[in-house]
Each structure stands twice: as structure tokens, then as C-alpha cells.
Design a protein around this motif. Structure first.
Motif, PDB file in Angstrom:
ATOM      1  N   VAL A  81      -0.480  16.313   3.335  1.00 22.92           N
ATOM      2  CA  VAL A  81       0.095  15.927   4.678  1.00 22.92           C
ATOM      3  C   VAL A  81      -0.388  14.663   4.944  1.00 22.92           C
ATOM      4  O   VAL A  81       0.473  13.703   5.160  1.00 22.92           O
ATOM      5  N   ASN A  82      -1.593  14.238   4.865  1.00 21.60           N
ATOM      6  CA  ASN A  82      -2.164  13.064   5.092  1.00 21.60           C
ATOM      7  C   ASN A  82      -1.714  11.972   4.047  1.00 21.60           C
ATOM      8  O   ASN A  82      -1.308  10.963   4.524  1.00 21.60           O
ATOM      9  N   TRP A  83      -1.290  12.382   2.952  1.00 22.19           N
ATOM     10  CA  TRP A  83      -0.953  11.347   1.980  1.00 22.19           C
ATOM     11  C   TRP A  83       0.648  11.281   2.173  1.00 22.19           C
ATOM     12  O   TRP A  83       0.867   9.812   2.255  1.00 22.19           O
ATOM     13  N   THR A  84       1.502  12.070   2.890  1.00 21.50           N
ATOM     14  CA  THR A  84       2.743  11.792   2.891  1.00 21.50           C
ATOM     15  C   THR A  84       2.866  10.990   4.367  1.00 21.50           C
ATOM     16  O   THR A  84       3.698  10.047   4.379  1.00 21.50           O
ATOM     17  N   LEU A  85       2.017  11.365   5.402  1.00 24.08           N
ATOM     18  CA  LEU A  85       1.916  10.556   6.769  1.00 24.08           C
ATOM     19  C   LEU A  85       1.660   9.053   6.408  1.00 24.08           C
ATOM     20  O   LEU A  85       2.178   8.197   6.828  1.00 24.08           O
ATOM     21  N   ALA A  86       0.464   8.980   5.493  1.00 24.60           N
ATOM     22  CA  ALA A  86       0.175   7.445   5.310  1.00 24.60           C
ATOM     23  C   ALA A  86       1.144   6.739   4.539  1.00 24.60           C
ATOM     24  O   ALA A  86       1.330   5.462   4.739  1.00 24.60           O
ATOM     25  N   THR A  87       1.754   7.230   3.475  1.00 25.93           N
ATOM     26  CA  THR A  87       3.042   6.692   2.648  1.00 25.93           C
ATOM     27  C   THR A  87       4.103   6.242   3.569  1.00 25.93           C
ATOM     28  O   THR A  87       4.295   5.021   3.397  1.00 25.93           O
ATOM     29  N   TRP A  88       4.457   7.117   4.399  1.00 28.75           N
ATOM     30  CA  TRP A  88       5.639   6.546   5.162  1.00 28.75           C
ATOM     31  C   TRP A  88       5.414   5.925   6.284  1.00 28.75           C
ATOM     32  O   TRP A  88       6.237   5.219   6.631  1.00 28.75           O
ATOM     33  N   ALA A 120       0.848  -1.236  -0.146  1.00 27.63           N
ATOM     34  CA  ALA A 120      -0.094   0.017  -0.150  1.00 27.63           C
ATOM     35  C   ALA A 120       0.914   1.207  -0.066  1.00 27.63           C
ATOM     36  O   ALA A 120       0.575   2.179  -0.627  1.00 27.63           O
ATOM     37  N   GLY A 121       1.985   1.321   0.924  1.00 25.91           N
ATOM     38  CA  GLY A 121       2.848   2.368   0.802  1.00 25.91           C
ATOM     39  C   GLY A 121       3.573   2.871  -0.396  1.00 25.91           C
ATOM     40  O   GLY A 121       3.801   3.845  -0.943  1.00 25.91           O
ATOM     41  N   ARG A 122       4.025   1.668  -1.089  1.00 24.16           N
ATOM     42  CA  ARG A 122       4.716   1.751  -2.369  1.00 24.16           C
ATOM     43  C   ARG A 122       3.829   2.229  -3.662  1.00 24.16           C
ATOM     44  O   ARG A 122       4.108   2.935  -4.229  1.00 24.16           O
ATOM     45  N   GLU A 123       2.534   1.831  -3.415  1.00 26.97           N
ATOM     46  CA  GLU A 123       1.687   2.285  -4.576  1.00 26.97           C
ATOM     47  C   GLU A 123       1.285   3.743  -4.203  1.00 26.97           C
ATOM     48  O   GLU A 123       1.273   4.583  -5.193  1.00 26.97           O
ATOM     49  N   LYS A 124       1.205   4.335  -3.023  1.00 26.10           N
ATOM     50  CA  LYS A 124       1.241   5.666  -2.670  1.00 26.10           C
ATOM     51  C   LYS A 124       2.395   6.402  -3.214  1.00 26.10           C
ATOM     52  O   LYS A 124       2.266   7.595  -3.720  1.00 26.10           O
ATOM     53  N   LEU A 125       3.522   5.854  -3.024  1.00 29.93           N
ATOM     54  CA  LEU A 125       4.919   6.420  -3.248  1.00 29.93           C
ATOM     55  C   LEU A 125       5.226   6.678  -4.685  1.00 29.93           C
ATOM     56  O   LEU A 125       5.483   7.899  -4.992  1.00 29.93           O
ATOM     57  N   HIS A 126       4.607   5.821  -5.570  1.00 27.32           N
ATOM     58  CA  HIS A 126       4.791   6.235  -6.998  1.00 27.32           C
ATOM     59  C   HIS A 126       3.454   6.281  -7.778  1.00 27.32           C
ATOM     60  O   HIS A 126       3.586   6.369  -8.757  1.00 27.32           O
ATOM     61  N   GLY A 127       2.374   6.703  -6.901  1.00 28.27           N
ATOM     62  CA  GLY A 127       1.255   7.133  -7.477  1.00 28.27           C
ATOM     63  C   GLY A 127       0.839   8.481  -7.280  1.00 28.27           C
ATOM     64  O   GLY A 127       1.661   9.225  -6.642  1.00 28.27           O
ATOM     65  N   GLU A 128      -0.483   8.986  -7.682  1.00 29.54           N
ATOM     66  CA  GLU A 128      -0.782  10.279  -7.649  1.00 29.54           C
ATOM     67  C   GLU A 128      -1.554  10.424  -6.348  1.00 29.54           C
ATOM     68  O   GLU A 128      -2.505   9.387  -5.860  1.00 29.54           O
ATOM     69  N   ASN A 129      -1.741  11.494  -5.939  1.00 30.21           N
ATOM     70  CA  ASN A 129      -2.384  11.815  -4.681  1.00 30.21           C
ATOM     71  C   ASN A 129      -3.779  12.077  -4.907  1.00 30.21           C
ATOM     72  O   ASN A 129      -4.397  12.990  -5.487  1.00 30.21           O
ATOM     73  N   TRP A 130      -4.705  10.763  -4.532  1.00 33.47           N
ATOM     74  CA  TRP A 130      -6.229  11.172  -4.537  1.00 33.47           C
ATOM     75  C   TRP A 130      -6.813  11.330  -3.291  1.00 33.47           C
ATOM     76  O   TRP A 130      -8.330  11.236  -3.121  1.00 33.47           O
ATOM     77  N   PHE A 131      -6.008  11.775  -2.036  1.00 33.29           N
ATOM     78  CA  PHE A 131      -6.750  11.875  -1.030  1.00 33.29           C
ATOM     79  C   PHE A 131      -7.554  13.443  -1.203  1.00 33.29           C
ATOM     80  O   PHE A 131      -8.737  13.642  -0.529  1.00 33.29           O
TER      81      PHE A 131
END
Length: 224
Positions: free
Chosen positions: A68-75, A39-50
Motif C-alpha cells: 500500500v505504501n509503495w502504491t501511495l508513494a508511486t502515484w 522517482a515515481g516512474r522508477e517505482k512504477l517500473h521497478g520492484e517494491n523494496w519497501f
């Protein structure tokens, strides 16, 4: 002449429990680590849909903004998955991923409008057909719970680090421990199920207060 006494053999199931302390948490950690890392890798290489979720995030995350929420969730998913895999800070990592999963259920997977438990139950699915899609993250919550309460097991860095410290005698659960756990669970699930979360939180507070009241009462009797 010295007589050596041989220790009685432990029952088989007790010895199997000893194996379980090594392997059971390890299986949970490996599976959860893989899922959260994906899930984190998909967010890291994907577009922010939050940003498409609007104001669906619960407090205090609704105040942080989509980026900010996207970055927090990703890492949190990337770092947390590695910590789970090696068993480092397992309880704290599992607790953080528990909160992350609760937020994900609230913002994405929970039915937006339901008026009965039968409608809510229809969301217990992996395919979304208009009633939510919370089955998989709910399974993650159940899998994270034993890691939060029992730690990463003996096959972990936590156990290796703890073995170098002064051993602490294991304690049985008391009212304070039960109260703390119930309060924490109730507080985190209250955005999803306000009544159930509220009841658990109140029961937790009562248990902790009851323990404190008994302690104070015992202290007064001792000083009398």
C-alpha cells in the motif's frame, strides 16, 4: 480643459517583484515536478523494496503495509508532479509531497542511530557513508515550503481559476496563521526531531489559542 494625471512610476525593484510572481514559483514547480516524476516512474517500473524497510515507517504509514505504501508513494509522486507542473492545487499538492518527503527521510535517509548533532550533521550528504543521506530530500522540503505558503504563482492553473472568482483582499499574517503554519510544520517533523517538532507544535497551539482568547475578550467587552 481636462487635466490628465499620470500615475507615478513604480520603483524598479517593485516591478521586478511583479516578474518574480510569475517566474519564481514556476522554476520551483518545474524542478520539483521533474524530480518527483523521476522517482515515481522508477517505482512504477521497478520492484517494491519497501518490504526491506521493515517497521521503519512512522505512524500511520507503518499500519498500511509495504504494498500500500509503495502504491501511495508511486502515484503521489506521478500525479503530484503533473499537478505541480501545471500549477493545479499547488498548495495541497506541495503539502502532500512534503509529508511524503518527511516519511522518506524518516524511513530511508535519516541516521538510524545518532547521539549528537555532529553525528547527525554527517548525514547531510548525498552519498551515504553510514550516517544517513538526507541532504537532497531536505532541499526538496525547503523548495516545497514557499509553494505551500504562497501557491503556484501567476503562471499556473490556480491563478487562472482564481482570476475568474470574486477577488479577495489580501490579509496580513496574524497569530492564527502563524500558529497554524508552525503547528503543521512541527507535527510533520516530529518523527525526525521530536523536541524541535514538539516545540514548534506547542508554540503554534499557543499562538492560535492566544488569538482566540483575544477575540473572546474583545467580544465580551463589546457586549458589556
Amino acid at each position: 480643459m481636462s487635466i490628465t494625471t499620470q500615475k507615478p512610476a513604480q520603483p524598479l525593484l517593485s516591478r521586478v517583484d511583479g516578474v518574480g510572481h510569475w517566474l519564481a514559483p514556476l522554476g520551483l514547480r518545474i524542478l520539483l515536478a521533474w524530480e518527483f516524476f523521476e522517482a515515481g516512474r522508477e517505482k512504477l517500473h521497478g520492484e517494491n523494496w519497501f518490504a526491506d524497510l521493515g517497521d521503519k515507517f512512522p505512524l500511520p504509514f507503518s499500519l498500511l503495509g509495504a504494498n500500500v505504501n509503495w502504491t501511495l508513494a508511486t502515484w503521489m509522486e506521478l500525479v503530484g508532479s503533473i499537478a505541480l507542473l501545471v500549477g493545479l492545487g499547488t498548495r495541497y499538492t506541495a503539502a502532500a509531497l512534503w509529508v511524503l518527503t518527511i516519511v522518506a527521510i524518516y524511513a530511508v535517509h535519516w541516521p538510524s542511530d545518532w547521539s549528537s548533532l555532529s553525528e547527525l550533521w554527517q548525514g547531510y550528504a548525498i552519498s551515504n557513508e553510514g550516517y544517513g543521506n538526507y541532504k537532497l530530500p531536505l532541499i526538496y522540503l525547503v523548495m516545497l515550503l514557499p509553494l505551500m505558503l504562497n501557491g503556484g504563482g501567476r503562471f499556473s492553473l490556480d491563478h487562472l481559476i482564481g482570476a475568474r472568482r470574486t477577488p479577495v483582499a489580501s490579509a496580513t499574517a496574524d497569530n492564527t496563521a502563524w500558529g497554524l503554519v508552525l503547528f503543521a510544520i512541527g507535527l510533520t517533523i516530529s518523527p525526525l526531531l521530536p523536541w524541535a517538532g514538539g516545540v514548534l507544535a506547542v508554540v503554534g497551539i499557543v499562538l492560535m489559542a492566544w488569538r482566540r482568547r483575544r477575540t473572546l475578550h474583545a467580544g465580551l467587552l463589546a457586549s458589556a
